[in-house]
Design an enzyme around this catalytic site. Structure first.
Site, PDB file in Angstrom:
ATOM      1  N   LYS A 198       0.837  -1.193   0.000  1.00  0.00           N
ATOM      2  CA  LYS A 198       0.000   0.000   0.000  1.00  0.00           C
ATOM      3  C   LYS A 198       0.877   1.250   0.000  1.00  0.00           C
ATOM      4  O   LYS A 198       1.963   1.250   0.601  1.00  0.00           O
ATOM      5  CB  LYS A 198      -0.896  -0.049   1.244  1.00  0.00           C
ATOM      6  CG  LYS A 198      -2.057   0.936   1.263  1.00  0.00           C
ATOM      7  CD  LYS A 198      -2.933   0.673   2.499  1.00  0.00           C
ATOM      8  CE  LYS A 198      -4.110   1.611   2.613  1.00  0.00           C
ATOM      9  NZ  LYS A 198      -4.963   1.288   3.778  1.00  0.00           N
ATOM     10  N   SER A 221      -9.719   0.993   2.800  1.00  0.00           N
ATOM     11  CA  SER A 221      -8.891   1.874   2.001  1.00  0.00           C
ATOM     12  C   SER A 221      -7.748   1.174   1.277  1.00  0.00           C
ATOM     13  O   SER A 221      -7.096   1.790   0.456  1.00  0.00           O
ATOM     14  CB  SER A 221      -8.297   2.943   2.918  1.00  0.00           C
ATOM     15  OG  SER A 221      -7.427   2.345   3.862  1.00  0.00           O
ATOM     16  N   SER A 279      -9.831  -1.596   6.867  1.00  0.00           N
ATOM     17  CA  SER A 279      -9.291  -1.287   5.542  1.00  0.00           C
ATOM     18  C   SER A 279      -8.564  -2.429   4.854  1.00  0.00           C
ATOM     19  O   SER A 279      -8.186  -2.305   3.690  1.00  0.00           O
ATOM     20  CB  SER A 279      -8.352  -0.083   5.623  1.00  0.00           C
ATOM     21  OG  SER A 279      -9.092   1.105   5.741  1.00  0.00           O
TER      22      SER A 279
END
Lengths: 100, 482, 494
Positions: free
Chosen positions: C78, C153, C177
């Site tokens: 990420k 996310s 997330s």
């Protein structure tokens, strides 16, 4: 609970954010909606609940020994800066010149 | 109406740990900008703090020395405000659960013993440095650098218990002496190792409620604190006497011009939004930690000074001068113990400190040249009256620059002192009797003739006498005849 | 079973690493495989990757040891995990072009285990979002249905694992997330116990809630990666002390384990396909010898309230450092430094991030701290106790990961509160610091993934992974310890 325009402006100033004049009402309404929702906490009996903390309290502290492996030095420290010179960061003039 | 001032001090003590409060960057001065920086003290995204164990040990040392209550579980908190020299735009400090609370600092103010109550002592991180705006091309800019960012600080806050600028100065002098004795800070205000803000308010004498206070910042010497607080008391008194109200404000003291400038009034006060620092565990102090800190405590300066008075019979003033630093007090004791303590005190207070000041030598430089045993051997000879005063001064002067024992130095410079004062006195009397003319001239005020008389005595002694001794004896005898 | 070389990308991480270690597959082929096939087909539409660089990747592959538990395994991480060779921007304009001068601890551990970082996954800006629509690089889409979101996310890493770019990816989980996008994309997603994975180098959102999480297509790969990453870190004072729990037992089965069945949670407001998947999963666990314990568990919506106060308060402080001084974007037309701050932040942060900073600032400001932040921290303690009493009755709980399947792009962006409420099943784990694992539980008739979630007490990762493996083989104990991973059902282009 509703949050006033003035409070929105005060909070925005604390957070160093600027809310366009025509957006203040909308932001105030959104924040008020969220605050109404979080007010559900008021109904809870939390008398015997200490605030949570997870970090291990027995964690050993750091020995006072230099860690050269992480040292950046002037060049790497300022490599990502929007403006830098001779290892210094450059910023627009600081007017309020004493750290509170 | 008569007013009295109520003053509280907020002192920041920079600790002399090897590394910073929350990262392994070295605490050093004089490096190029941003030399000692890492992701943590530069506030880079993703970096996390880890607490320096020595900083906590030093905090405990100070807390114990001052008799504070030590919290077994204290909490670091974030103090949130935007300021360019703060990399994260929050400072990791302590708030409602500080490491140390209460305690007192004993201080002698104008000859009177006092104790001042403290509110708290906590640990925090220092900020970086910003510089005054400058012009670069067609723009104005400020420079920033972060070598100092993250240096461990202790914040010590007094209760509002001080009343006069002199008390403030005495308090800071004593605090500086203490942190030096504890070995936790060099306490040099000019270098920012000890900083002080003062909260000042006035109230009519006899009133118990406090008046509106102002905060003075930028007090970077003990003299500056005294003058800044004096200026602010005067300002507030003038305001009150003219019927005005005091407005809560932060003021800056400009020592160069002895002037105060209002920096900020309450309307623009900060809202620091403190909350517990989630990146750090609760700071736990065990009984073992406290025992270790206690074991590391030296004899406290005020205890030591009292002992100097009782054990060595020194006047309190001497004790205070010699107790100014641990090194000086140690040096004194090494010279005094078992010998003539008052003599040692006199020589160290006058001669040693004079050399230190004249030559700008730190004490350790002196102690390297004249280690305590060497000084002690010298003092023993003085005490045994083997060195007449003037010779002793001469020998002392040689010791500062030359190696060798007292006897070796005398030999090196061709001086034999076996002819001491009592041996020389007959020669002196003889010369005075033989030279009535110069004696009369001397007694009539032409004191320069003492040189001629000295020369005559030296001649009679075959060059073995010490001129200073001769001169002193002549002066004594002439005075008797005058 | 052998595969054609061009299908190397279909392998799981453990299987791939075994082939790299014994020389059957080169590190370069292992790393490039996902880019040649799947990425060329999907990436343009899915937009899972925020930063990558073919040259950097090939150099890293050429320099890799080819040894270690993740030998040659390509990993997408990420965009909020610091890496020296790619930008780290949290999908935010305020960090445009920023390159961290250091690697996050989890990145360092991946490299030491033989893995190769192939790029940075797209995400919601600063991990604030549940749909991956709030990204400076444009939304990520769900490879199983491009009109739908991948969740957020960590939507980019989840989608990349689902379409086959990489067998393993790292995300971060502050309120779900990792687990929610895992359920939307049909992959495994683990949020470990708070403090088991180092946060050093993870750009902070809510420091007391954030954990790095793991995506994979197979239970085994989650276990292998967890074993590589978990453990104390001298650079993170909140990591738990001592060795991490041993997850090598993931294939040991669930015989005798009790799983909680809080059916009251999905009495209303949960998609029927998810309820059905929960029932299927429960039956599979029972088939493998686990025992269902019916219990009532009602942390209710007050968890969401507590979560949004704690997360935003911490975020308002964590994001203060983005001020245009030392890194990232700066507004250049300001007369003084204060104006520069305000303009930089107002232009650099997107609307959702600004909204949360304002809320968090408000919750901490003078006069409101006790009513909001402190109260929320107390409510967390209550939630922890509710979990503790539930876990007194069972070893872990089975529950939804989200109330719905992947929703349509644009469906919830206008209503922040509705978006927040979709985290209702995941935030409890973050508030209580406990581990949670999303497990794929079939597909709808349109091949849209359905996932379920398991939550256990602190350090129960071994049990969660045993259950995940049992579910992966449909509860068939005979298949538990086979080395072959079941075939992943890939998305098909529509």
């Amino acid at each position: 609970m509703s949050i006033s325009r003035e409070e929105v402006q005060r909070v925005a100033e604390l957070a160093r954010l600027e809310i366009a004049a025509d957006a203040v009402d909308r932001v105030a309404a959104q924040l008020s909606g969220i605050l109404d929702f979080v007010a559900t906490l008021d109904a809870l009996d939390l008398g015997d609940c200490e605030p949570t903390a997870f970090a291990p309290a027995a964690a050993p502290l750091r020995a006072d020994v230099p860690d050269e492996s992480r040292r950046l030095g002037p060049e790497r420290a300022t490599a990502a800066a929007p403006a830098a010179e001779e290892g210094y960061f450059l910023v627009p003039p600081i007017v309020e010149n004493v750290n509170p | 109406m008569a007013y009295e001032a109520v003053i509280g001090l907020e002192c920041h003590i920079q600790l002399k740990t090897r590394t910073k409060m929350f990262c392994g960057c070295e605490v050093e001065f004089g490096r190029p900008a941003n030399w000692n920086t890492c992701p943590v003290c530069l506030g880079l995204p993703g970096a996390l703090p880890r607490t320096n164990i020595t900083a906590i040990a030093y905090a405990l040392r100070l807390g114990l020395a001052l008799g504070c209550d030590i919290r077994h579980e204290s909490v670091f908190a974030r103090k949130n405000y935007f300021y360019p020299d703060m990399p994260k735009n929050y400072q990791v400090t302590q708030y409602d659960l500080p490491l140390c609370e209460h305690g007192t600092l004993p201080v002698v103010v104008e000859g009177e013993s006092r104790t001042f109550e403290l509110m708290r002592i906590h640990c925090e991180e220092d900020a970086g440095k910003s510089f005054h705006p400058e012009r670069v091309g067609d723009r104005r800019i400020s420079r920033l650098e972060f070598n100092r960012a993250g240096t461990p600080l202790l914040e010590l806050v007094t209760e509002p218990v001080l009343r006069t600028p002199a008390e403030c100065a005495a308090f800071l002098t004593q605090l500086r002496k203490l942190v030096r004795a504890l070995g936790i800070s060099d306490g040099d205000m000019e270098k920012g190792q000890l900083r002080c803000d003062a909260n000042v308010s006035l109230r009519p004498v006899g009133q118990s409620a406090l008046g509106v206070k102002t905060e003075i910042k930028n007090l970077n010497s003990i003299k500056g604190v005294e003058k800044g607080v004096t200026a602010e008391i005067d300002r507030q008194r003038r305001e009150l006497e003219s019927g005005a109200r005091i407005v809560q404000a932060t003021l800056l003291y400009d020592a160069d011009h002895d002037k105060l400038a209002i920096m900020r009034t309450k309307e623009s006060a900060h809202d620091y939004r403190y909350f517990p620092e989630p990146d750090l565990p609760v700071l736990r102090v065990t009984d073992a930690d406290l025992d270790a800190a206690r074991a590391a405590l030296p004899e406290l300066p005020w205890v030591r000074e009292a002992r100097f008075v009782s054990q060595y019979g020194l006047p309190p003033y001497d004790a205070a001068v010699l107790g100014d630093s641990r090194e000086l007090a140690d040096y004194y004791e090494a010279c005094a113990r078992g010998g003539d303590a008052k003599l040692a005190s006199n020589w160290i207070m006058t001669e040693v400190l004079r050399v230190r000041n004249d030559r700008g030598w730190p004490l350790e430089k002196w102690a390297e040249q004249v280690p305590a045993p060497r000084m002690r051997a010298f003092l023993d000879k003085v005490a045994a009256k083997e060195l007449p005063g003037p010779v002793a001064k001469q020998v002392f002067a040689w010791m500062a620059d030359e190696a060798g024992s007292v006897d070796e130095l005398l030999a090196l410079h061709g001086i034999q002192v076996q002819g001491s004062a009592e041996d020389l006195r007959p020669l002196v009397l003889q010369v005075l009797d033989e030279n009535p003319g110069p004696v009369a001239q001397y007694l009539a005020g032409k004191t320069i003739t003492i040189g001629y008389l000295t020369g005559a005595v030296m001649k009679k002694s075959g060059g073995q006498a010490v001129p200073q001794v001769v001169q002193q004896l002549l002066a004594e005898e002439l005075a008797r005849r005058g | 079973m052998s595969r054609a070389p061009n299908e190397t990308w279909k392998l799981g991480a453990a299987a791939l690493a075994a082939r790299v270690r014994d020389g059957r597959v080169s590190v370069t082929d292992a790393v490039e495989s996902g880019w040649v096939g799947p990425a060329s087909m999907w990436e343009h539409d899915v937009n899972a990757v925020a930063h990558h660089d073919a040259e950097v990747r090939r150099e890293a592959a050429a320099g890799a040891s080819g040894q270690g538990p993740l030998a040659g395994v390509p990993v997408l991480v990420k965009d909020n995990l610091c890496t020296v060779e790619y930008p780290t921007t949290c999908a935010s304009r305020i960090l445009a072009g920023y390159r961290a001068p250091y690697d996050a601890t989890v990145i360092r551990r991946l490299r030491e285990a033989g893995a190769v970082i192939v790029g940075k996954g797209n995400m919601d800006e600063f991990a604030m979002g549940s749909s991956n629509e709030y990204s400076a690089y444009g939304p990520t889409r769900n490879p199983f249905d491009l009109s739908r979101v991948p969740g957020g996310s960590s939507g980019g890493p989840a989608a990349a694992v689902a379409y086959g770019l990489v067998p393993v990816a790292l995300g971060s989980d502050t309120g779900g997330s990792v687990r929610q996008p895992a359920s939307f994309c049909g992959v495994y997603g683990l949020k470990p116990t708070y403090g088991r994975l180092s946060r050093y180098g993870l750009v902070a959102f809510g420091s007391s809630l954030d954990q790095v999480g793991i995506f994979a297509r197979h239970a085994r790969d989650v276990a292998v990666t967890y074993a590589v990453l978990a453990g104390e870190d001298g650079y993170d004072a909140t990591t738990r002390l001592g060795p991490a729990p041993d997850v090598s037992t993931f294939a040991a089965g669930v015989k005798g384990l009790r799983f909680g069945w809080p059916a009251n949670l999905w009495a209303q407001g949960v998609d029927a396909a998810i309820v059905a998947a929960l029932e299927r999963s429960a039956i599979a666990l029972e088939r493998a010898g686990a025992v269902r314990v019916v219990l009532d568990f009602l942390p209710g919506t007050y968890g969401v309230a507590a979560y949004y106060l704690v997360a935003t308060a911490e975020a308002s402080s964590n994001l203060a450092r983005f001020d245009g001084v030392r890194y990232g974007f700066r507004h250049e037309e300001a007369a003084d430094v204060r104006a520069m701050y305000t303009r930089t932040r107002s232009e650099g942060f997107g609307p959702e991030v600004q909204r949360r900073i304002l809320l968090g600032t408000y919750a901490l400001s003078s006069g409101y701290y006790d009513a909001y932040y402190l109260k929320a921290q107390r409510a967390r303690t209550r939630i922890r106790r509710e979990f503790q009493s539930a876990f007194a009755q069972c070893d872990f709980m089975l529950l939804p990961a989200a109330p719905s399947l992947a929703f349509k792009v644009g469906e919830k962006t206008d209503d922040p509160l509705a978006m927040y409420l979709s985290d209702v099943f995941t935030i409890g784990a973050n508030l209580a610091g406990i581990p949670g694992l999303t497990v794929p539980a079939g597909r709808t008739s349109e091949n849209l993934p359905v996932g379920v979630q398991m939550l256990g007490p602190e350090d129960s990762e071994p049990n969660l992974l045993r259950a995940a493996r049992a579910l992966e083989v449909g509860g068939d104990v005979a298949l538990l310890s086979t080395d072959e991973d079941p075939e992943f059902v890939w998305p098909t282009k529509r």
